[in-house]
Each structure stands twice: as C-alpha cells, then as structure tokens.
Design an enzyme around this catalytic site. Structure first.
Site, PDB file in Angstrom:
ATOM      1  CG  HIS A 124      -3.804  -0.295  -2.387  1.00 22.51           C
ATOM      2  ND1 HIS A 124      -2.752  -1.108  -2.734  1.00 22.51           N
ATOM      3  CD2 HIS A 124      -4.084  -0.567  -1.089  1.00 22.51           C
ATOM      4  CE1 HIS A 124      -2.391  -1.817  -1.676  1.00 22.51           C
ATOM      5  NE2 HIS A 124      -3.182  -1.522  -0.668  1.00 22.51           N
TER       6      HIS A 124
ATOM      7  CG  ASP B 102      -2.299  -5.329  -2.238  1.00 25.17           C
ATOM      8  OD1 ASP B 102      -3.468  -5.197  -1.858  1.00 25.17           O
ATOM      9  OD2 ASP B 102      -1.314  -4.904  -1.617  1.00 25.17           O
TER      10      ASP B 102
ATOM     11  NE  ARG C 156       1.983  -8.913   5.221  1.00 23.16           N
ATOM     12  CZ  ARG C 156       0.665  -8.743   5.077  1.00 23.16           C
ATOM     13  NH1 ARG C 156      -0.175  -9.480   5.792  1.00 23.16           N
ATOM     14  NH2 ARG C 156       0.212  -7.847   4.239  1.00 23.16           N
TER      15      ARG C 156
ATOM     16  CE  LYS D 205     -10.915  -7.060   9.230  1.00 22.64           C
ATOM     17  NZ  LYS D 205      -9.727  -7.892   9.335  1.00 22.64           N
TER      18      LYS D 205
ATOM     19  CB  CYS E  22      -1.017   0.026   1.136  1.00 22.96           C
ATOM     20  SG  CYS E  22      -0.948  -1.301   2.309  1.00 22.96           S
TER      21      CYS E  22
ATOM     22  CD  GLN F  50      -0.651  -8.489   0.330  1.00 24.80           C
ATOM     23  OE1 GLN F  50      -0.040  -7.467   0.059  1.00 24.80           O
ATOM     24  NE2 GLN F  50      -1.477  -8.582   1.360  1.00 24.80           N
TER      25      GLN F  50
ATOM     26  CG  HIS G 258      -6.020  -1.330   2.021  1.00 25.19           C
ATOM     27  ND1 HIS G 258      -4.652  -1.311   2.054  1.00 25.19           N
ATOM     28  CD2 HIS G 258      -6.425  -0.239   2.702  1.00 25.19           C
ATOM     29  CE1 HIS G 258      -4.255  -0.263   2.742  1.00 25.19           C
ATOM     30  NE2 HIS G 258      -5.313   0.411   3.150  1.00 25.19           N
TER      31      HIS G 258
END
Length: 689
Positions: free
Chosen positions: A402, A400, A380, A483, A351, A398, A529
């Site tokens: 945004h 991912d 991570r 979320k 992000c 991911q 996200h």
RNA sequence: GCCGGGUUAGCUCAGUGGUAGAGCAACCGCCUUGUAAGCGGUAGGUCAAGGGUUCAACCCCCUUACCCGGCUCCA
C-alpha cells in the site's frame, strides 16, 4: 441474360448471372475454395452461402479455417446437437447454443428433470453423425414474432427469447440467437427440427463432422443463479480432423501441466482434506521454491524503496466496520469469533491494518510516497464450488503493498510502480503482457469526479508510457477507485491475471488519513493498492503450469543431483555436493544403491536441472559428467567450470528482470520516481555462455 | 451456493453383496553399475467419515467432509 457485378476483397471484380449466390462465386473462383467455404461476408454482414448476391456487393468468402469460419462450423454443429437431443429425448426443451472459444455448447432442459450422463454423450454424438451423414440443408426463413411464437409453442425458452427481442429488451445473447430485426430468423433442418438463429450456417449438415462432445455440466438459464438450472453439453468442432486432433492434443498437454497434478508428483505442496477445503500445506520442495520467490521479492522491494511491515491475522470487527469490509465483503469473510472484549474476524485484506500504520503518528509530506510492503496472509471464504487448486484458495499470502502519496506524486508513482511490477514479472520468465484498465462505474463510486479522472489518466499514461497493450473496461472498477490488472501469457499461450494496481479514494477517507503538506495544512493522501504476484499460492500455481514443473535453475528446488556411478565414488560425490552447497547451490546425492540408469531416470522425472554423474575418470581428474535437463551429456567437465557456468546461468535468469521492453522510445530515460528500479547486479553476468 | 461425477496402499489405478489386488514409490537383501526402469523379498489399506438396509456392505440407500467438470460468484 442479366448479370450482376460483385467486388472481391483483393479489389478485383467479377460478373455473375443474376441470382448468383456466394456458392456460385466460390465455385467460379476455384473448387478448393468452394469446398472450404462455409459462409460469406456480403457488404460487411455475414450471410449464408446460398443467399442471392445483390449487384455491386462487396463479397468475401469465409472458409472453415478462419476464426469466422470455425464460428459458423461450431454454431451449425450446435444446431445438429440440439436436433440429436430432441430426437433422443422427446420433450426436451432447448434454450441457447452459441459458438464459443474452441467449440460450442447448448443448454437443455430434459423432461422430468432428467440429467445427461457420460454415456448419453456417446449416443448423442452417434446420432449427430447420422444427421451429418444425412446432409440435411440449413434452410433460413424469416417471420414475424407472432408466427415464431406459434412455431415454438412448446419451447418456453425460445419463446422467452422471442418475446424479449420483440419487446426491445434483447441483450447481446438474445441477438446472437435471432438477430435484432423486427422479423425473427429461423433455420430449419428437417420438417420436425427448426431452431431460432441469426445465422449464418453452413449450407448443409454434410459440411460438418470434425467435432467431439466434451462434457456435460449444469448452467443457469440466462446465467441467473436464482433461475432454473439447465443441462449444458460442451463440444469442440473444427474444420478438419487434423485441427480437431491438434486441439485435443493441446488439451492433453495442458492437462500434463496441471499444477495440482504436478504439485503432487513433484512433492511441492498438497491440500489435505483434513485441513478443510481450499487450504494448502507447502512441503519442503515447494517450501524452498517459495522461499526463493520470497527472497527475490524482498530484495527487489528493498531496492524499490519499500518499507516492510507485519500485521496480525485477526482483527476486531470494528476495524472491518471502519474499513467498510463488513458492509461490502462480509459474505467472503470467515465467520466471527466472539471474545470477551469484542468480536474478531480473520482478515480478508491487509489494507485496513496498513492504514493503521500510516495513521500511527502524524505524517509529513516529506515521508511520501510511503510504500508499505507485507507478505500478508489473508483468509477469504470462497464458496465451495469455486475452489480450484492454488488458483482459487481460501487461505493465501498476498505480496501486498500500500502506497500513500500526494495528488502530485500519483502520476510518477504509478508509472514507476508499473515499471517495478513488470520488471519483477520478467524475472519469472514471462515476456508477454497485456493489461486491463477498469474505469468508473457511474452508478457506484466514491470520491470526486476530478479525482477519478486524474487517477484514471495517471493509470492510462503509465500504460502508454510503458507501451503495454491494454483494453479499457468501462465501468468495471471497484467503487473505491480505478485500477490496472496485468495479465501474463504463459508458455502455451494461456493468459493469467496476476498483478493489480488500484487507486483508492475510499480508505483514506474512512480512516481519516492525513499528512501535513508543505503548506503546513492537512491533506488527504491517495492510497494505492498493489499486489504483484497476486498471491504466492496462485503465482506458484501459474509458475508450475508455465514451466510444466521444470523450474528454471534459480527457482528449482534441487538444482543439481550428484550420482556416483558405484559405491567407490560416493566419497567423491559427497565432496562435490559439499562444494556446491558451500557455493550456495541446492544439491543432493543419490547413492549407488540402484542402477545408474534408474537413478538418472528418477532425477529426470523430478525435472532437476543438472544431473551430475561421477565415476573413476572424474575422481582422478576432479571432473563431472554433466547431464543437463533438455540438453546433451558432457563428460569431463571441471567442477570449477561447472560452478562458474551455473552461477552465470542463474545470474542471467535473474537479469531478465532488468530488461526493459525494447521498442519503448523512452527506454533510455531514468526511472520516473528516482528510485532504483531494483536491479540485482549479476556479478558474474559476463561469464554467461 | 447450484447441477453432474468422484473418493480403494505414499502415487497411478483394478475389483466383488460373502470382511481386498497390481504397478511404481518405501524398506531389506543380492548386484557395483558411465547417462531415462537389474533381480529377489518385506511392509503398507477402518476401501473418506458417520448412519441405514441386509444373515452379511468397500459394493445398495441417506448424511457429512473433501476432490473433479461446469454454472454463479471473485466489493
């Protein structure tokens, strides 16, 4: 003789002698019911069968084959286990022993820090069977806390529970042990063994017996990582041996689907220990599946109005300081690398970098919603004991996204985003979904209350509009915004959390993101996200388990294998394979060095969707013997027909992603945000059988 | 990170204080196969790594790595 009247769930009434119990009632209804009864619900409260019924009571008998009944059986079995352990291990302290999904556990502390071994389980189980055979009664008693404290003088964990309950500091866990009343309830089996418990229990241990001790594990007292580590024994218990066997069989089936096992067997990927924990390498077979997944995802995202971006795996510490990750997430980040011009971290999230892309130049409201998409690989540091195959991994990619949008766009954007996410998930064969909506933690949040309310409403509305069943998790949101998490149910009924859609009020603030509105003034965008697969690794793991390794044709690493019956047919086999390859299918040939049966077996073990056997007949007629996975052999199929059928099948599988949920009232309306929801037109769909 | 259990050939697993074995897979032959295991042979192991005890360690002890079952964690 005085009589009492009680009402049954069907509305009928019965008269019984004063002092009658639920057991009497069950017997008066039928011997089968009396035999199956384990407890009763009297005026809404679960009680022991042996408790006298008040006149006028509403009574339902709980039988062992209901969820409530199994709960009673399991809890009672846990008591039996505690008694067995205290007999076999004098001085053992016992703490909490609740019923859980499919079974029960009990936590113990053994004298001298001893721990249980697997062979202890056998001894404990044997002793439990003796206790059950002895048919000891469960005798309930209630007493003031002071008496209970005396009774459990040498059981510090029990005393702690009693003290917490009597001081009003009880939590749910405590209440399940003793009830929430002033008085403490206990159940006694023998003069020596008594346990704190709210109940109800079966009348006597003889009603139990369909159980098995499963495993021993460590568990923190009251779940507190800083507290003492207790020894936990897990067991499973059922109303009958048939139900027990069925459960054990289900476990075996689940084990066969274990993605770690299948990943090795099918040569999809591995976790070389030389790499380090929680890091995977994708082998060619897994690699092609991933490539197909990625291609599909990219196609859908292009159609869905996303723009592709790429960002590096490392970033200067300043970026993560600005994003707040160093403050909030440092424990889960890989350690820093000192460079000559600063400190760098492997990225745990994409992000912040996407924020930089938004911020790279001045943005106009005309560009919004700006949907950035990246297959972004992140690292991570998950604690060693938490790693689990592909499901919990340290380096992963991911899918991912945004999305930066205006306040006004938020609602529509979330609704269309949910449509998009669901549509893609359906293409992967999932049909049952549930969601969780996590709302503001009143003690820990950023952003205005109005913004939170608006965003939460938007999420709620999208769920309602889609008709997605969901639970509200009050206060479960991250500090930066509410979320939705989407769970899918797999082929054997397990649920997996996959997608997440999160509102974020924090990052736009931290990065001072702005766009110029129609009013020619500066405004702050809202950031969403969104991960759809979650991570490619985890999604792969879920797919492997869902399909038990038998990927649908469109995803299968090898879609068809050609087997020449004998060497003489190898040329033809190669021609068939070449043709299929040209037509865009993944195909290979297993030449006639082994017996045909053996090669078929090998292909079946690899779960290849189509085994194509070619011999004399086929060479002369340009046909195939088609042996489909899970179907019947068909000889003499024309190659062209097979190709058409294969194409149709794949198109049909992909088309699942286009299906909207049927009962939805608004099913005919156009997608909310005006974007093509990403339909991949299956050109040959009409050819489907 | 914590508690417990593991790590032997590519895979699944035996095994013993006196420097290792099977099945499958691989490779090589023979067989030329019509729908789920044909026959024979060859090769393959620093018994996770390092340290210690011992005349001798794959085996006993310690450390580390990795895995498994839980717990805790997963802003």
């Amino acid at each position: 003789m005085a009589e009492i009247t009680i009402s049954l769930p069907d509305g009928s009434q019965r008269s019984l002698a004063k002092g009658a119990t639920a057991t009497t009632l069950a017997e008066s209804i039928g011997s089968r019911l009396a035999k199956a009864a384990v407890a009763a619900v009297v005026d809404g409260a679960e009680v022991d069968l042996g408790r006298p019924l008040p006149s006028g009571a509403q009574v339902a008998i709980i039988t062992g084959d209901s969820d409530e009944g199994r709960h009673v059986l399991r809890h009672s079995t846990a008591h039996v286990m505690a008694q067995a352990v205290t007999q076999l291990f004098p001085g053992a302290k016992f703490s909490i022993g609740p019923a859980i999904v499919d079974g029960f556990y009990y936590d113990f502390e053994l004298p001298g820090g001893r721990t249980f071994t697997e062979s202890d389980l056998e001894a404990i189980e044997a002793r439990m069977r003796e206790i059950i055979k002895a048919d000891q009664p469960f005798v309930r008693a209630e007493m003031p806390a002071a008496d209970a404290l005396r009774l459990f003088a040498d059981q510090p964990y029990k005393r702690e529970i009693i003290e917490r309950v009597s001081s009003g500091a009880a939590d749910n866990e405590d209440v399940s042990e003793v009830g929430s009343d002033e008085s403490i309830s206990v159940y006694r089996n023998t003069p020596e063994f008594v346990d704190l418990c709210r109940g109800p229990h079966v009348p006597s241990t003889g009603r139990l017996g369909h159980f098995k001790l499963m495993k021993v594990a460590g568990a923190y007292w009251r779940g507190n990582e800083k507290g003492p580590m207790l020894q936990r024994i897990y067991g499973t218990a059922w109303e009958s041996n048939a139900a027990l066997d069925e459960h054990l069989h289900r476990l075996e089936e689940a084990e066969k689907r274990d993605h770690r096992k299948l990943a090795t067997e099918l040569d999809l990927l591995s976790f070389p220990s030389q790499l380090g924990g929680g890091l995977a390498v994708w082998h060619p077979k897994g690699g092609i599946v991933r490539k197909v997944m990625e291609d599909y995802s990219r196609d859908r995202h292009i159609n869905g109005g996303y723009q592709f971006v790429f960002t590096p795996h490392l970033a200067n510490a300043n970026l993560f300081r600005q994003s707040g990750h160093l403050d909030f997430y440092r424990d889960n980040m890989y350690p820093p690398m000192e460079m000559d011009n600063g400190t760098y971290y492997p990225k745990p999230m994409n992000c912040p970098m996407h924020c930089l892309i938004f911020d790279a130049r001045q943005r106009s409201y005309r560009e919004l919603p700006l949907r950035l998409f990246e297959l972004g690989t992140v690292y991570r540091y998950e604690r060693a004991g938490t790693l689990h195959g592909l499901m919990r991994i340290r380096g992963f990619t991911q899918d991912d996204s945004h999305i930066f949008c205006t306040d006004e766009q938020l609602q529509e954007e979330i609704a269309s985003l949910l449509d998009f996410v669901m549509s893609v998930l359906r293409a992967f064969g999932f049909t049952e979904f549930t969601a969780n909506l996590s709302t503001k933690d009143p003690l820990k949040y950023v952003g205005s209350d109005e913004a939170w309310a608006r965003a939460t409403d938007a999420l709620q509305l999208a769920l309602d509009k889609y008709g997605l069943p969901h639970k509200i998790k009050e206060g479960d949101a991250a500090f930066y915004g509410p979320k939705i998490d989407i769970d899918v149910k797999d082929a054997i009924g397990r649920t997996w959390q996959l997608s997440t859609i999160q509102c974020d009020f924090a990052l736009p603030e931290r990065f001072n993101l702005e766009y110029i509105g129609a009013d020619n003034a500066r405004h702050r965008p809202i950031m969403l996200h969104r991960a759809l697969f979650g991570s490619l690794e985890r999604f792969m793991g879920v797919l492997i388990e869902n399909y038990a390794g038998a990927f649908p044709t469109w995803l299968a690493p090898v879609q068809a294998r050609v087997l020449p019956v004998a060497e003489a047919h190898e040329n033809y086999a190669a021609e068939v394979a070449a043709r299929l390859h040209t037509e865009g299918f993944r195909v290979d040939v297993d030449e006639a060095n082994d017996q045909l049966g053996k090669r078929i077996r090998a292909a079946k073990m690899e779960k290849i969707p189509y085994v194509l056997v070619v011999g004399d007949d086929d060479v002369s007629a340009a046909t195939l013997g088609v042996n489909p996975r899970g179907g019947d052999v068909e000889r003499g199929v024309a190659l062209d027909d097979f190709i058409a059928g294969l194409r149709a099948e794949i198109a049909e599988q992909l088309a699942q992603g286009n299906d909207r949920p049927v009962p939805r009232e608004a099913a005919t309306e156009a997608p909310a945000a005006g974007f093509d929801p990403g339909v991949i037109a299956p050109a040959t769909r009409n050819l489907a059988k």
